[in-house]
Scaffold this motif. Sequence first.
Motif, PDB file in Angstrom:
ATOM      1  N   LEU A 122      35.820  45.622  39.751  1.00  0.00           N
ATOM      2  CA  LEU A 122      35.121  46.908  39.574  1.00  0.00           C
ATOM      3  C   LEU A 122      35.231  47.773  40.820  1.00  0.00           C
ATOM      4  CD1 LEU A 122      31.935  45.780  37.605  1.00  0.00           C
ATOM      5  CD2 LEU A 122      33.918  47.014  36.735  1.00  0.00           C
ATOM      6  N   ALA A 123      35.198  47.172  42.011  1.00  0.00           N
ATOM      7  CA  ALA A 123      35.366  47.956  43.244  1.00  0.00           C
ATOM      8  C   ALA A 123      36.781  48.520  43.328  1.00  0.00           C
ATOM      9  CB  ALA A 123      35.066  47.087  44.459  1.00  0.00           C
ATOM     10  N   ALA A 124      37.790  47.720  42.921  1.00  0.00           N
ATOM     11  CA  ALA A 124      39.171  48.205  42.930  1.00  0.00           C
ATOM     12  C   ALA A 124      39.360  49.307  41.897  1.00  0.00           C
ATOM     13  CB  ALA A 124      40.131  47.049  42.666  1.00  0.00           C
ATOM     14  N   ALA A 166      37.794  52.465  43.318  1.00  0.00           N
ATOM     15  CA  ALA A 166      38.638  53.048  44.352  1.00  0.00           C
ATOM     16  C   ALA A 166      39.856  53.738  43.731  1.00  0.00           C
ATOM     17  CB  ALA A 166      39.075  51.987  45.346  1.00  0.00           C
ATOM     18  N   ALA A 167      40.405  53.156  42.682  1.00  0.00           N
ATOM     19  CA  ALA A 167      41.567  53.757  42.021  1.00  0.00           C
ATOM     20  C   ALA A 167      41.192  55.044  41.322  1.00  0.00           C
ATOM     21  CB  ALA A 167      42.171  52.760  41.032  1.00  0.00           C
ATOM     22  N   VAL A 181      42.482  59.045  42.310  1.00  0.00           N
ATOM     23  CA  VAL A 181      43.180  59.899  41.331  1.00  0.00           C
ATOM     24  C   VAL A 181      42.452  61.223  41.204  1.00  0.00           C
ATOM     25  CG1 VAL A 181      43.791  60.133  38.906  1.00  0.00           C
ATOM     26  CG2 VAL A 181      44.170  57.970  40.071  1.00  0.00           C
ATOM     27  N   PHE A 182      41.136  61.214  41.189  1.00  0.00           N
ATOM     28  CA  PHE A 182      40.392  62.452  40.981  1.00  0.00           C
ATOM     29  C   PHE A 182      39.920  62.987  42.260  1.00  0.00           C
ATOM     30  CE2 PHE A 182      39.954  60.256  36.840  1.00  0.00           C
ATOM     31  CZ  PHE A 182      40.637  61.166  36.085  1.00  0.00           C
TER      32      PHE A 182
END
Length: 140
Positions: free
Chosen positions: A129-131, A134-135, A139-140
């Motif tokens: 969930l942390a990854a 972060a992803a 992106v946004f």
Amino acid sequence: MSSNTPGPEQGPYDPQANPYAAPPPPAQPPQYPGAGYPAAPPLYPGVAGMPMQLSNGMGTAALVCGIVGLVCGITYFLWVFAVILGILAIIFGAIGKGKVSRGEANNGGSATAGLVCGIIGMVLPAIYLAALDAAVDSVF
């Protein structure tokens, strides 16, 4: 008719039978040598018949919940089950370790393994969930 001559046997409802006569003795079964066993010796106060069985359920339950929680933690879509089973594995493992320390159980290894697998099974979804967070943030 003489008394030595066999005649018809009298039934229980025969009107000529003596109702006050003693019933014939029951037939005895044949006695075989060594058929009886000696009586068990008496138990004295304070002497236990059998030792108490060790209960190994909590350590085994911790191990099963920990392994299944770890497998669910590896697969991303089952992270909810991984968290629930991880919590159960930690609880069962702690109870199992307490029983081992009191001498009520003898499976300390499986209780410890279940505890460790439960913790890892709960940490893996948190890392996923942390990854993912972060992803999404990059992106946004």
